[in-house]
Enzyme design. Structure first.
Site, mmCIF file in Angstrom:
data_model
loop_
_atom_site.group_PDB
_atom_site.id
_atom_site.type_symbol
_atom_site.label_atom_id
_atom_site.label_comp_id
_atom_site.label_asym_id
_atom_site.label_seq_id
_atom_site.Cartn_x
_atom_site.Cartn_y
_atom_site.Cartn_z
ATOM 1 N N TYR A 117 -3.410 -0.913 9.936
ATOM 2 C CA TYR A 117 -3.234 -1.139 8.506
ATOM 3 C C TYR A 117 -1.852 -0.654 8.058
ATOM 4 O O TYR A 117 -1.151 -1.329 7.307
ATOM 5 C CB TYR A 117 -4.337 -0.398 7.749
ATOM 6 C CG TYR A 117 -4.375 -0.637 6.263
ATOM 7 C CD1 TYR A 117 -5.056 -1.736 5.732
ATOM 8 C CD2 TYR A 117 -3.759 0.236 5.372
ATOM 9 C CE1 TYR A 117 -5.111 -1.951 4.369
ATOM 10 C CE2 TYR A 117 -3.817 0.034 4.010
ATOM 11 C CZ TYR A 117 -4.491 -1.068 3.507
ATOM 12 O OH TYR A 117 -4.535 -1.280 2.155
ATOM 13 N N SER B 76 0.854 -1.188 0.000
ATOM 14 C CA SER B 76 0.000 0.000 0.000
ATOM 15 C C SER B 76 0.886 1.232 0.000
ATOM 16 O O SER B 76 2.099 1.148 0.213
ATOM 17 C CB SER B 76 -0.873 -0.019 1.256
ATOM 18 O OG SER B 76 -1.462 1.238 1.514
#
Length: 254
Positions: free
Chosen positions: A158, A145
């Site tokens: 996350y 990400s």
């Protein structure tokens, strides 16, 4: 030259591939010739996605299991072997998000995000490598990400998980590269997926993404396909431990 990207005769297991980024990647690999093992936790959704892929002309089978369950991960590799399916390509895509200020975050929610986004990649990578090492070849693609590189408030678990994916990928390359295995990662930018629906529906956040990204827009799941095929194919045989951002240029600018 096209043969460099041909995946005919290879089998790819893509976690979290019933929808979103995982489904786009699965169909992209299928279009390049790979047989597909479609994964999700929900059996009905997984079987439906696999059937739809077969109807679209892909060679696809369903494998419903929880990627955070060590026993289930071990069992699925054993079952696939019994069915004659050799996993040549593993895509660790399964992931969840949890948005909450860190001071309000429970340990259970922290652990759930870490287990789904990071520990699962370790579990599946380990089982895949145990079989790839004796064969002397294999491709592992981990989905990172923008938060593999940069932090954002309210998504700390996350961020930690995706940062871990970056170094897990390097660790895989260090240990398994001598055995002919390439482990690399893709770092998607802001993509038009169901997980981001709340963000795309927020006019302020939508404007921020478009203004912050040199491409001036959100990415589409299918825009990951070219990078995924490259990393799954012989074209990347001397590429190992890398994270390739597919983000419209966002991470490259101030």
């Amino acid at each position: 030259m096209a043969g460099l990207f041909d995946l005919t005769g290879r089998t790819a297991l893509i976690t979290g591939s019933t929808r979103g980024l995982g489904r786009a990647i699965a169909e992209g690999l299928g279009g390049a010739g790979a047989a597909l093992v479609v994964n999700g936790r929900d059996r009905h959704a997984t079987e439906t996605a696999a059937r739809e892929m077969r109807e679209a002309g892909f060679n696809a089978r369903a494998a419903a299991f929880d990627v955070t369950d060590e026993a289930a991960v071990t069992a699925i590799f054993r079952d696939l072997e019994a069915e004659g399916a050799t996993i040549d390509i593993l895509v660790n895509n399964a992931g969840i998000q949890h948005r909450q200020p860190m001071v309000e975050l429970s340990l259970a929610d922290w652990q759930r995000v870490i287990d789904t986004n990071l520990t699962s990649a370790f579990l599946l990578g380990r089982e895949a490598a145990r079989r790839m090492i004796p064969r002397g070849r294999g491709k592992i693609i981990n989905i990172g990400s923008l938060t593999s590189e940069l932090a954002r408030a309210t998504v700390i678990p996350y961020t930690v998980a995706k940062g871990g994916i970056r170094l897990l990928t390097k660790g895989m390359a260090a240990e398994w590269g001598p055995h002919g295995i390439q482990a690399n990662a893709i770092g998607p930018g802001y993509m038009l997926t169901e997980m981001n629906e709340a963000l795309t529906a927020n006019p302020q956040f939508d404007a921020w993404v478009k203004g912050r990204t040199p491409a001036g827009r959100w990415g589409r799941p299918e825009e990951l396909v070219g990078t995924a095929i490259y990393l799954a194919s012989g074209a990347s045989d001397y590429v190992n431990g890398q994270l390739i951002f597919v983000d419209g240029g966002m991470i490259s600018v101030l």
